[in-house]
Design a protein around this motif. Structure first.
Motif, short mmCIF file in Angstrom:
data_model
loop_
_atom_site.label_atom_id
_atom_site.label_comp_id
_atom_site.label_asym_id
_atom_site.label_seq_id
_atom_site.Cartn_x
_atom_site.Cartn_y
_atom_site.Cartn_z
N ARG A 1 0.82 -1.21 0.00
CA ARG A 1 0.00 0.00 0.00
C ARG A 1 0.86 1.26 0.00
NH1 ARG A 1 -2.62 -3.77 -0.51
NH2 ARG A 1 -1.94 -3.13 -2.59
N ALA A 2 2.08 1.16 0.49
CA ALA A 2 2.96 2.33 0.52
C ALA A 2 3.58 2.62 -0.84
CB ALA A 2 4.07 2.13 1.56
N LEU A 3 3.52 1.64 -1.75
CA LEU A 3 4.10 1.81 -3.08
C LEU A 3 3.07 2.40 -4.05
CD1 LEU A 3 5.97 -1.61 -3.46
CD2 LEU A 3 6.99 0.61 -2.89
N ASN A 4 3.57 3.06 -5.05
CA ASN A 4 2.71 3.56 -6.13
C ASN A 4 2.64 2.47 -7.20
OD1 ASN A 4 1.14 5.20 -7.74
ND2 ASN A 4 2.90 6.34 -8.55
N ARG A 5 1.80 1.45 -6.96
CA ARG A 5 1.80 0.27 -7.83
C ARG A 5 1.01 0.52 -9.11
NH1 ARG A 5 0.46 -5.42 -5.27
NH2 ARG A 5 -1.64 -4.60 -5.56
N ARG A 6 1.44 -0.17 -10.16
CA ARG A 6 0.72 -0.18 -11.43
C ARG A 6 0.57 -1.63 -11.86
NH1 ARG A 6 2.64 0.29 -16.92
NH2 ARG A 6 4.73 0.70 -16.09
N ILE A 7 -0.63 -2.02 -12.26
CA ILE A 7 -0.91 -3.40 -12.65
C ILE A 7 -1.11 -3.47 -14.16
CG2 ILE A 7 -2.59 -5.28 -12.51
CD1 ILE A 7 -3.10 -4.49 -9.61
N THR A 8 -0.42 -4.41 -14.79
CA THR A 8 -0.68 -4.74 -16.20
C THR A 8 -1.26 -6.14 -16.25
OG1 THR A 8 1.10 -3.32 -17.03
CG2 THR A 8 0.33 -5.09 -18.47
N LEU A 9 -2.49 -6.24 -16.69
CA LEU A 9 -3.19 -7.52 -16.77
C LEU A 9 -3.06 -8.05 -18.19
CD1 LEU A 9 -5.07 -9.71 -15.70
CD2 LEU A 9 -7.00 -8.18 -16.11
N ARG B 1 6.46 -2.27 -7.84
CA ARG B 1 5.97 -1.04 -8.45
C ARG B 1 5.19 -1.31 -9.73
NH1 ARG B 1 10.80 -0.72 -6.20
NH2 ARG B 1 11.11 0.85 -4.56
N HIS B 2 5.59 -2.34 -10.45
CA HIS B 2 4.87 -2.73 -11.65
C HIS B 2 4.55 -4.22 -11.55
CE1 HIS B 2 4.57 -2.54 -16.36
NE2 HIS B 2 3.43 -2.90 -15.77
N VAL B 3 3.27 -4.57 -11.54
CA VAL B 3 2.84 -5.95 -11.36
C VAL B 3 2.21 -6.45 -12.65
CG1 VAL B 3 1.43 -7.54 -10.00
CG2 VAL B 3 2.35 -5.47 -8.92
N PHE B 4 2.80 -7.50 -13.22
CA PHE B 4 2.21 -8.17 -14.39
C PHE B 4 1.40 -9.35 -13.88
CE2 PHE B 4 5.67 -5.89 -16.38
CZ PHE B 4 5.18 -5.57 -17.64
N ILE B 5 0.11 -9.36 -14.21
CA ILE B 5 -0.77 -10.46 -13.82
C ILE B 5 -1.17 -11.19 -15.10
CG2 ILE B 5 -2.94 -11.11 -12.72
CD1 ILE B 5 -2.71 -8.59 -11.02
N LEU B 6 -0.86 -12.49 -15.15
CA LEU B 6 -1.10 -13.29 -16.35
C LEU B 6 -2.21 -14.29 -16.10
CD1 LEU B 6 2.65 -14.18 -17.10
CD2 LEU B 6 1.46 -12.04 -17.55
N GLY B 7 -3.07 -14.51 -17.09
CA GLY B 7 -4.11 -15.51 -16.90
C GLY B 7 -5.06 -15.58 -18.07
N ALA B 8 -6.02 -16.48 -17.96
CA ALA B 8 -7.08 -16.59 -18.95
C ALA B 8 -8.03 -15.41 -18.79
CB ALA B 8 -7.82 -17.91 -18.78
N PRO C 1 -4.12 1.38 -10.40
CA PRO C 1 -4.56 1.46 -11.80
C PRO C 1 -4.23 0.19 -12.56
CG PRO C 1 -2.55 2.71 -11.49
CD PRO C 1 -2.96 2.24 -10.13
N VAL C 2 -5.05 -0.14 -13.57
CA VAL C 2 -4.88 -1.38 -14.33
C VAL C 2 -4.80 -1.06 -15.83
CG1 VAL C 2 -5.86 -3.63 -14.90
CG2 VAL C 2 -6.17 -2.68 -12.62
N ASP C 3 -3.76 -1.59 -16.48
CA ASP C 3 -3.68 -1.60 -17.94
C ASP C 3 -4.00 -3.01 -18.40
OD1 ASP C 3 -2.66 1.03 -17.88
OD2 ASP C 3 -0.64 0.26 -17.55
#
Length: 818
Positions: free
Chosen positions: A302-310, A417-424, A441-443
């Motif tokens: 929560r302390a990080l400025n995370r960005r998610i790429t789905l 800081r940058h999270v790649f989430i992989l899946g169907a 935020p999610v890309d």
């Protein structure tokens, strides 16, 4: 009538000269004639006495083996196995041996087996008890005594006193286990009675105004403001929620009423009354656990400025490539996989890109002190060390009832800081909901399959060709299909859930190299494993999922069928149905179906060690069972708008059994409750037994491999026993990583696991090679195709009817979910 063949003449002469006393029966004569014929040659017309005795022993060995096995069954000697009596019969050289002589030879075989199993008699006894417990067999006192005699003799027990020591140790163990069971039952009953007694004191809302000396409207307002602690909530079938209150807690609120009326009562940031008097009962426990604010537990994330790429897409769409490139270019990173095998593949992918990487799984550590990248299984996600990039694979597992909570925690808590989430594509709604709860935020990136995938009708078993994968949904069906294909002289590799990652990888490599024509697998191939499959063929369109037998859903057909047509190897992937297994139109419909709508958007959550400890302190208890029971009942409302409580039944079952073990703190009990076990392999009683030794400060040594017969002669029973031993070692190694002082000799455990892996792979590989060698030999000898077909047909029945016994079917229990 004179003898009509050289063998008959030779046998008659031998009987007359020196074989009259052998009492050869008419029933034995036909088989004996075949033995004699093998010993005669072009220039040889007679056999000597030694040859006659040996030939007769060959004829009588089957009946000796049957007799020894029948006597073992009558005596209750369940440790005597088919391989033992066959080996004993092979060693007999006296055709007139009596039952006592046969028993002596069998005992010598058993003593060799005991000495090969372990270094001490007590360890042998432990391994044997574990083998029996795996199949639900528990020895009586008399059986333990007989087994102890046999093991003690193998180690010279007559002189050294091993026998008495083992019997006394077993008696002590039995008393301890009974004591643990009795204590556990009493303490469970006491914890449940506490909750029952407390719930009996609760009152409905109708009595609240009288207890607080307030109006009904005031009581309703204070409940809405979260000032009055609600002790229990019951949801009615019509959707109406009924509140119950603890009178003792309500009375503690009386001094606060005037300040509440003036609107000056202190409230915390989350809306709860923060006074000490209001922080009791279920409301306080729910607040301490804070599962309804689960995202807030992960302070580093929560302390990080995370960005998610789905990144979503079907199998064979290249989801991992982009994420792995970003991970490799980052200064620090983390790759989370659903399986140990895939964690290894992530690490190898980073190493191949020149990036040093460590590995952490539940039972294994490979630490590179120079590495700033880590590959791990999802459950081993480190939540406190920030990194630049993280990958979380197979996000559709969020909906899995058993492991979904681990994906929730990883996605919410991974400190990147940058999270790649992989899946169907099925995972998109849930991932977006989690990102919303985390304010991240999610890309979105959606990829299409690189090579086309299409349905291709029905195939007969004999139509299978090199490069085909045949799919079944149980170990038993996989091995049955394997036997049928091998009977048709096909080279086969197999993959199913009970095999270790090392064996699965070896079988996959054998298939990819062309050393096996056909792969037979469960849905264990659905995640990971690069396989060069041209056609996926479903042998059934229904599966048992651990709860019920049902039709396959579209995501399963896509995930498994999508393994066909590996890009760069095949121009397209084909998905078929085995003849008689179902309609091809079903496959076509499932492949064309859009992602199934996600009806439940609340992610699964479960407590961790910190939450369990906090709730225990609030309850002032050291009972893990009491804590988990209260968490299940109190910490998360069934209608919570954001989260669902994961299934905690196995953890509760382990916690309940551990109630009878004294001397373990709450944290240690929780660790044991999280241990991966198979409840159908006597997992919980074994875990409790190990925990009791741990509590007394004793060391728990790694399970052994047992006696492993020659791979070429091993049957299903021996294969399954080795798989169960390997699972025991997995559990032991998991505990050794957390309690190294109590679980020493990790190197021995790893060696034993490697021995079992190698033997299991050799069994799977050798039998296929032997079938191929036999086919080629037969072809060179006479090219008699009809004879080979007929022999193959007979062999195909063997695994179904004679696996592990003398022509008797073994009953099959509930199928294990792979």
């Amino acid at each position: 009538m004179p003898p009509s063949s050289p063998a008959e003449r030779a046998l008659e002469q031998a009987e007359t000269s020196f074989g009259a006393h052998l009492a050869i029966t008419p029933r034995e004569r036909a088989a004996l004639l075949r033995q004699v014929a093998r010993r005669l040659g072009a220039d040889k017309t007679e056999i000597n006495e030694a040859e006659l005795l040996h030939a007769l022993c060959q004829v009588r060995r089957r009946s000796w083996a049957n007799g020894m096995m029948n006597r073992a069954h009558r005596n209750g000697d369940v440790w005597v196995r088919k391989a033992d009596v066959l080996l004993a019969a092979e060693r007999i050289s006296d055709p007139l041996i009596d039952e006592d002589g046969q028993s002596a030879v069998l005992e010598s075989v058993l003593e060799e087996r005991w000495r090969e199993m372990a270094d001490t008699p007590l360890r042998v006894l432990d391994d044997m008890r574990a083998d029996f417990a795996d199949v639900g067999t528990f020895l009586s006192g008399t059986q333990i005594e007989r087994l102890s005699h046999s093991i003690a003799r193998a180690f010279g027990g007559v002189d050294l006193g091993f026998e008495d020591e083992m019997i006394l140790e077993e008696e002590r163990r039995a008393r301890e286990q009974e004591d643990i069971r009795a204590k556990a039952e009493a303490r469970r009953a006491r914890e449940l009675q506490k909750i029952k007694d407390w719930e009996a004191t609760l009152v409905s809302f109708e009595k609240v105004p009288a207890l607080l000396h307030c109006s009904r409207r005031e009581a309703l307002r204070w409940i809405g403001e979260n000032r009055l602690p609600v002790a229990k909530r019951d949801m009615q079938p019509d959707g109406l929620e009924i509140f119950y209150f603890d009178p003792a807690e309500l009375k503690k609120c009386r001094p606060l009423l005037n300040s509440w009326r003036r609107g000056t009562g202190k409230k915390s940031d989350d809306g709860y009354d923060d006074s000490p008097e209001a922080r009791t009962g279920n409301a306080a426990i729910a607040r301490v656990a804070a599962l309804d604010r689960f995202a807030a537990h992960f302070r580093t994330a929560r302390a990080l400025n995370r960005r998610i790429t789905l990144v979503t897409g079907p199998t064979n769409s290249g989801k991992s490539h982009t994420a792995l490139e970003a991970l490799a270019q980052a200064e620090s990173g983390l790759a989370l996989a659903p399986l140990r095998l895939l964690a290894h593949e992530f690490r190898e992918a980073m190493l191949s890109r020149g990036v040093p990487a460590s590995l952490t799984t539940g039972e294994e550590r490979i630490i590179d002190p120079t590495a700033r990248h880590l590959a791990a299984t999802v459950e081993m996600c480190p939540f406190n060390n920030p990194v630049d990039v993280a990958i979380i694979d197979e996000a559709q597992m969020l909906s899995d009832p058993d492991r979904g909570a681990a994906w929730t925690a990883a996605i919410m808590g991974v400190p990147a800081r940058h999270v790649f989430i992989l899946g169907a594509a099925d995972c998109i709604p849930l991932v977006k909901r989690i990102a919303e709860l985390c304010n991240d935020p999610v890309d979105e990136i959606h990829l299409e399959r690189k090579s086309p995938l299409r349905p291709a009708g029905t195939l007969a078993l004999t139509d299978l060709r090199a490069g085909d994968a045949l799919i079944a949904f149980s170990r038993r069906d996989v091995l049955d299909l394997r036997a049928e294909l091998m009977a048709h002289n096909r080279r086969v590799a197999v993959i199913y859930g009970a095999l270790s990652p090392e064996v699965r990888r070896a079988e996959a490599a054998r298939f990819n190299r062309g050393e096996a024509d056909i792969l037979i697998a469960t849905d264990a191939i659905g995640m990971g494993l690069n396989l060069s499959i041209r056609r996926v063929v479903f042998s059934t369109l229904r599966k048992y999922d651990g709860r019920q037998t049902r039709n396959l859903v579209s995501q399963e057909v896509k995930q498994i069928g999508g393994r066909a047509g590996r890009f760069g190897k095949h121009e397209e992937g084909l998905v078929c149905v085995l003849e008689g297994a179902g309609r091809p139109s079903f496959i076509r419909h499932m492949l064309d179906a859009p992602p199934e709508p996600t009806l439940e958007l609340r992610p699964l959550v479960q407590p961790d060690a910190d939450i369990v400890q906090a709730v225990a302190q609030e309850m002032d208890t050291d009972s893990l069972y009491g804590v988990l029971t209260r968490i299940k009942r109190a910490v998360l409302r069934p209608d919570d708008p954001n989260y669902r409580l994961a299934d905690m039944e196995q953890a509760l079952e382990i916690a309940a059994a551990l109630e009878g073990v004294d001397g373990l703190d709450l944290s240690t009990r929780w660790t044991y409750a999280m241990c991966p076990i198979n409840t159908r392999d006597n997992g919980i009683p074994r875990l409790v037994e190990w925990a009791a030794l741990h509590a007394r400060g004793q060391r728990i040594f790694p399970p052994g491999t047992g006696r492993l017969p020659a791979a070429a002669t091993a049957g299903r029973e021996e294969l399954e026993r080795a798989e169960k031993r390997h699972r025991r070692l997995v559990t032991w190694r998991w505990l050794a990583m957390r309690f190294p002082e109590n679980y020493p000799e990790l190197i021995v455990a790893e060696r034993n696991a490697a021995i079992l892996d190698e033997w299991i792979e050799q069994v799977l590989r050798t039998q296929s090679r032997m079938r191929e060698s036999s086919r080629r030999y037969q072809g060179r000898r006479n090219g008699d195709a009809p004879t080979r077909q007929r022999e193959g047909h007979n062999r195909s029945k063997t695994p179904r009817s004679k696996a592990g016994g003398f022509g008797k079917k073994k009953p099959h229990g509930k199928r294990k979910k792979d």
